[in-house]
Design an enzyme around this catalytic site. Sequence first.
Site, PDB file in Angstrom:
ATOM      1  CE  LYS A 286      -3.966  -2.536  -8.120  1.00 44.26           C
ATOM      2  NZ  LYS A 286      -2.764  -1.659  -8.248  1.00 44.26           N
TER       3      LYS A 286
ATOM      4  CE  LYS B 284     -11.651   5.433  -4.273  1.00 40.82           C
ATOM      5  NZ  LYS B 284     -10.439   4.733  -3.912  1.00 40.82           N
TER       6      LYS B 284
ATOM      7  CG  LEU C 210       1.879   2.818  -4.224  1.00 41.85           C
ATOM      8  CD1 LEU C 210       3.301   3.312  -4.063  1.00 41.85           C
ATOM      9  CD2 LEU C 210       1.069   3.141  -2.979  1.00 41.85           C
ATOM     10  CB  ALA C 211       0.821   4.870 -10.954  1.00 42.07           C
TER      11      ALA C 211
ATOM     12  CB  THR D  71      -6.658  -4.023  -4.167  1.00 36.70           C
ATOM     13  OG1 THR D  71      -7.876  -4.063  -3.414  1.00 36.70           O
ATOM     14  CG2 THR D  71      -6.928  -4.574  -5.552  1.00 36.70           C
ATOM     15  CG  ASP D  72      -8.924  -6.395   0.185  1.00 34.45           C
ATOM     16  OD1 ASP D  72      -9.031  -5.438  -0.607  1.00 34.45           O
ATOM     17  OD2 ASP D  72      -9.556  -6.468   1.250  1.00 34.45           O
ATOM     18  CD  GLU D  73     -11.942  -3.482  -4.134  1.00 34.82           C
ATOM     19  OE1 GLU D  73     -12.690  -3.598  -5.120  1.00 34.82           O
ATOM     20  OE2 GLU D  73     -11.741  -2.402  -3.554  1.00 34.82           O
TER      21      GLU D  73
ATOM     22  CE1 TYR E 211      -8.333  -0.703  -8.322  1.00 35.51           C
ATOM     23  CE2 TYR E 211      -9.788  -1.778  -6.748  1.00 35.51           C
ATOM     24  CZ  TYR E 211      -8.578  -1.193  -7.052  1.00 35.51           C
ATOM     25  OH  TYR E 211      -7.603  -1.099  -6.089  1.00 35.51           O
TER      26      TYR E 211
ATOM     27  CE  LYS F 170      -2.556  10.456 -17.846  1.00 41.46           C
ATOM     28  NZ  LYS F 170      -3.392   9.346 -18.375  1.00 41.46           N
ATOM     29  CG  LEU F 171       0.436  15.700 -11.103  1.00 39.59           C
ATOM     30  CD1 LEU F 171       0.893  17.149 -11.256  1.00 39.59           C
ATOM     31  CD2 LEU F 171       0.271  15.348  -9.628  1.00 39.59           C
TER      32      LEU F 171
ATOM     33  N   GLY G  91     -22.067  -6.317  -9.265  1.00 42.01           N
ATOM     34  CA  GLY G  91     -20.861  -7.025  -8.864  1.00 42.01           C
ATOM     35  C   GLY G  91     -20.316  -6.605  -7.513  1.00 42.01           C
ATOM     36  CG  HIS G  92     -21.460  -4.054  -3.488  1.00 41.68           C
ATOM     37  ND1 HIS G  92     -22.369  -3.383  -2.685  1.00 41.68           N
ATOM     38  CD2 HIS G  92     -20.232  -3.785  -2.975  1.00 41.68           C
ATOM     39  CE1 HIS G  92     -21.719  -2.747  -1.736  1.00 41.68           C
ATOM     40  NE2 HIS G  92     -20.429  -2.988  -1.889  1.00 41.68           N
TER      41      HIS G  92
END
Length: 352
Positions: A162, A197, A79-80, A132-134, A158, A32-33, A292-293
Amino acid sequence: MKVLVTGGAGFIGSAVVRDLVGRQVGVVNLDKLTYAAVPGALAAVEDRPGYAFVRADIADRAAVDAALAAHRPDAILHLAAETHVDRSIDGPADFVATNVVGTAVLLDAALAYWQGLAAPAQAAFRFVLVSTDEVYGALGPEDPPFTAASPHRPNSPYAATKAAADHLVRAWGQTYGLPAITVHATNNYGPWQFPEKLIPLTIANALEGRPLPVYGRGANRRDWLHVTDHARALWQVLQVGVPGVVYAVGSGQDVANLAVVERLCALVDRLAPDPAVAGRADLITFVDDRPGHDFRYAVDPADAAAALGWRPMVDLEAGLEDTVAWYLANADWWRAIRRARYDGRRLGRGRL
């Protein structure tokens, strides 16, 4: 072989595209850019035979159908996604729209396409979700690392979106027989990572003499995987991955955030010395922890090594040095992004 890669203009996606093209694999990059796209990361492959780019949203069913019909891929690497945790806290709706609704639309389109293939092509086809591992939540200091069998316990918007995508992919496999695979990877780093990041933010801020924000006291730990190792793992999944199986991919290099920031400071001091600055570590600024960290992420790489014949090749120490050198050599790229997209307040937000 031809692979449709969604999100192939992103940080991880572009590394995957470069890896596949380097293997003489045909690639259709559907992206989508959004703001986090890094088109420059594709300059080395955009004129190569077998590479095609389609600008489209994965939630646009007609556009996805058209791309599948025109290019006839043998596999889809999905991956989007919206990926920045801080942004998901500020505005979760965009994450639901892309990571959940977009994945559902893509799955429906992939299913219809797969059902129309001849039997041999159906048997060979793969739909691979890059997760993701999250989704697994947080580990304590002494807990064993996550494995592919760890339960889903997402703690951020997030991670929750996922996790929802994971469940959708499993459901399309179980209900409709779509040959789908899910891969959970740890924190990636390396060239072309968008400068919001942790690692690129720290490098850029250190070079510009800005504060280096660290959540809490920097004790939170992450398992760092070089993006080229991740790309190699996904290639192995395409080669030998079994439909219905979940693979967890990590580096086994579980390090406290403060230690990573301090190491980056030392590297910037050595590779880009500034006589006016005693040491970049003096710029470290502890800030209020985010909601929520998660305390710690880590993935046991043994299962992926056994199942995929894959292991991480890039040592964190060498990978960080190479990454700092890359950001030094490509300062025009990230500085232009910072000027165009961020003010001083937003520069202080990072995935730490």
